[in-house]
Design a protein around this motif. Structure first.
Motif, short mmCIF file in Angstrom:
data_model
loop_
_atom_site.label_atom_id
_atom_site.label_comp_id
_atom_site.label_asym_id
_atom_site.label_seq_id
_atom_site.Cartn_x
_atom_site.Cartn_y
_atom_site.Cartn_z
N LEU A 113 0.56 -1.24 -0.11
CA LEU A 113 -0.07 -0.12 0.02
C LEU A 113 0.86 1.33 -0.02
O LEU A 113 0.67 2.17 -0.75
CB LEU A 113 -1.07 -0.15 1.17
CG LEU A 113 -1.56 1.25 1.44
CD1 LEU A 113 -2.67 1.54 0.16
CD2 LEU A 113 -2.68 1.31 2.81
N THR A 114 1.82 1.44 0.73
CA THR A 114 2.91 2.34 0.90
C THR A 114 3.48 2.75 -0.51
O THR A 114 3.46 3.83 -0.82
CB THR A 114 4.04 2.29 2.12
OG1 THR A 114 3.19 2.01 3.21
CG2 THR A 114 4.88 3.26 2.17
N ASN A 115 3.98 1.82 -1.04
CA ASN A 115 4.50 1.84 -2.36
C ASN A 115 3.50 2.23 -3.33
O ASN A 115 3.92 3.11 -4.29
CB ASN A 115 5.02 0.30 -2.84
CG ASN A 115 6.46 0.15 -1.93
OD1 ASN A 115 7.27 1.18 -1.59
ND2 ASN A 115 6.75 -1.08 -1.90
N LYS A 116 2.22 1.88 -3.56
CA LYS A 116 1.25 2.19 -4.30
C LYS A 116 0.91 3.52 -4.20
O LYS A 116 0.77 4.40 -5.12
CB LYS A 116 -0.06 1.21 -4.03
CG LYS A 116 -1.00 1.66 -5.19
CD LYS A 116 -2.35 0.59 -4.96
CE LYS A 116 -3.24 0.85 -5.75
NZ LYS A 116 -4.46 0.04 -5.58
N ILE A 117 0.77 4.13 -2.85
CA ILE A 117 0.58 5.61 -2.58
C ILE A 117 1.88 6.29 -2.85
O ILE A 117 1.27 7.45 -3.62
CB ILE A 117 0.06 5.95 -1.01
CG1 ILE A 117 -1.00 5.07 -0.70
CG2 ILE A 117 0.23 7.13 -0.75
CD1 ILE A 117 -1.47 5.02 0.61
N LYS A 118 3.04 6.05 -2.70
CA LYS A 118 4.29 6.75 -3.21
C LYS A 118 4.23 7.00 -4.70
O LYS A 118 4.50 8.11 -5.12
CB LYS A 118 5.37 6.04 -2.67
CG LYS A 118 5.80 6.21 -1.35
CD LYS A 118 7.05 5.51 -0.98
CE LYS A 118 8.22 5.78 -1.94
NZ LYS A 118 9.35 4.57 -1.54
N GLU A 119 3.72 5.73 -5.37
CA GLU A 119 3.99 5.83 -7.03
C GLU A 119 2.93 7.02 -7.54
O GLU A 119 3.27 7.91 -8.42
CB GLU A 119 3.71 4.33 -7.58
CG GLU A 119 5.05 3.69 -7.44
CD GLU A 119 6.23 4.39 -8.16
OE1 GLU A 119 6.09 4.84 -9.41
OE2 GLU A 119 7.14 4.27 -7.45
N ALA A 120 1.70 6.81 -6.89
CA ALA A 120 0.57 7.84 -7.32
C ALA A 120 0.81 9.06 -6.91
O ALA A 120 0.55 10.11 -7.77
CB ALA A 120 -0.78 7.13 -6.60
N SER A 121 1.71 9.33 -5.82
CA SER A 121 1.87 10.58 -5.37
C SER A 121 3.05 11.40 -6.13
O SER A 121 2.65 12.91 -6.23
CB SER A 121 2.40 10.72 -4.02
OG SER A 121 3.61 10.31 -3.84
N LYS A 122 3.63 10.89 -6.87
CA LYS A 122 4.61 11.15 -7.91
C LYS A 122 3.75 12.31 -9.06
O LYS A 122 4.42 13.11 -9.60
CB LYS A 122 5.41 10.30 -8.49
CG LYS A 122 6.47 9.51 -7.52
CD LYS A 122 7.47 8.46 -8.04
CE LYS A 122 8.16 7.84 -7.04
NZ LYS A 122 8.83 6.82 -7.69
N LEU A 123 2.78 11.61 -9.44
CA LEU A 123 2.11 12.34 -10.41
C LEU A 123 1.62 13.50 -10.20
O LEU A 123 1.36 14.62 -10.92
CB LEU A 123 0.67 11.40 -10.75
CG LEU A 123 0.84 10.06 -11.59
CD1 LEU A 123 -0.18 9.36 -11.66
CD2 LEU A 123 1.61 10.24 -12.73
N PHE A 124 1.43 13.85 -8.81
CA PHE A 124 0.86 15.26 -8.08
C PHE A 124 2.15 15.89 -7.50
O PHE A 124 1.80 17.03 -6.93
CB PHE A 124 -0.17 15.00 -7.20
CG PHE A 124 -1.44 14.25 -7.80
CD1 PHE A 124 -2.29 14.85 -8.67
CD2 PHE A 124 -1.63 12.87 -7.44
CE1 PHE A 124 -3.35 14.28 -9.41
CE2 PHE A 124 -2.84 12.32 -7.92
CZ PHE A 124 -3.54 13.00 -8.94
N ASP A 125 3.17 15.67 -7.49
CA ASP A 125 4.46 16.37 -6.95
C ASP A 125 4.35 16.05 -5.50
O ASP A 125 4.40 17.49 -4.89
CB ASP A 125 4.76 17.38 -7.41
CG ASP A 125 5.18 17.47 -9.07
OD1 ASP A 125 6.16 16.55 -9.05
OD2 ASP A 125 4.87 18.38 -9.73
N ILE A 126 3.68 15.41 -4.89
CA ILE A 126 3.47 15.16 -3.37
C ILE A 126 4.33 14.47 -2.77
O ILE A 126 4.61 13.13 -3.28
CB ILE A 126 1.79 14.78 -2.99
CG1 ILE A 126 0.87 15.84 -3.76
CG2 ILE A 126 1.67 14.62 -1.55
CD1 ILE A 126 -0.54 15.24 -3.62
#
Length: 149
Positions: A113-126
Motif C-alpha cells: 500500500l505504501t509503495n502504491k501511494i508513493k507511486e501515485a503521489s509522484k503524479l501530483f508532486d506530493i
C-alpha cells in the motif's frame, strides 16, 4: 430551456492560524502528535488509517481519518486520499495507521500500500515522507527510519 446541473464546490476551512501549526521534524514528533490525537478507546480495538497533511515547511495543516476498519485491517481508497490531499493543497504527507495487536512490524500489505501511494503521489508532486504504525502503548514504527520508504 436552460439545463440544470449540480455545482461542485471545493473548500478547505482553516481554524488554526498557520503561525500556530506544529512543525514536524522527525518521525518521533509526528508519532507523538498523532498518538496524542488518537482515540485511546479504539486504538487497541480496530484499525484506522489517517493522513497527516503538511505544507512546504513540514508544518501540519491537519489530519484526516481516511478509514476505520476491523481488528486486523482497514480499506484505503486512493481516490479519497488524494482528493483530501489535493483539496487541502498539501505538498507532503505522512501516512499512519494503528495495529491493535501491538505488533510494530509492517505487513506485506502495509508495504504494498505504501509503495502504491508513493507511486501515485509522484503524479501530483506530493512527497510521502513516512508511514507510521502506532500501537496502543504509544510506540511506533517508522518506514522512513527503517529504510523502506
Amino acid at each position: 430551456m436552460k439545463s440544470q446541473i449540480n455545482e461542485i464546490k471545493i473548500s478547505y476551512k482553516q481554524g488554526l492560524k498557520s503561525s500556530k501549526w506544529q512543525k514536524i521534524n522527525s518521525s518521533k514528533s509526528a508519532a507523538q502528535l498523532l498518538f496524542e490525537n488518537w482515540d485511546k478507546d479504539t486504538i487497541g480495538i480496530q484499525e484506522s488509517f489517517k493522513v497527516l497533511l503538511l505544507n512546504n515547511s513540514n508544518k501540519v495543516k491537519g489530519v484526516y481519518q481516511l478509514s476505520q476498519g476491523g481488528i486486523t485491517a482497514t480499506l484505503i481508497d486512493l481516490r479519497i486520499l488524494f482528493a483530501v490531499v489535493l483539496k487541502s493543497l498539501s505538498v507532503a504527507i505522512i501516512l499512519t495507521h494503528n495495529h491493535p495487536s501491538g505488533k510494530l512490524a509492517p505487513s506485506d500489505a502495509d508495504q504494498r500500500l505504501t509503495n502504491k501511494i508513493k507511486e501515485a503521489s509522484k503524479l501530483f508532486d506530493i512527497k510521502v515522507l513516512d508511514h507510521l504504525i502506532l500501537v496502543p502503548n504509544g510506540n511506533y514504527y517508522s518506514f522512513a527510519d527503517n529504510g523502506i520508504m
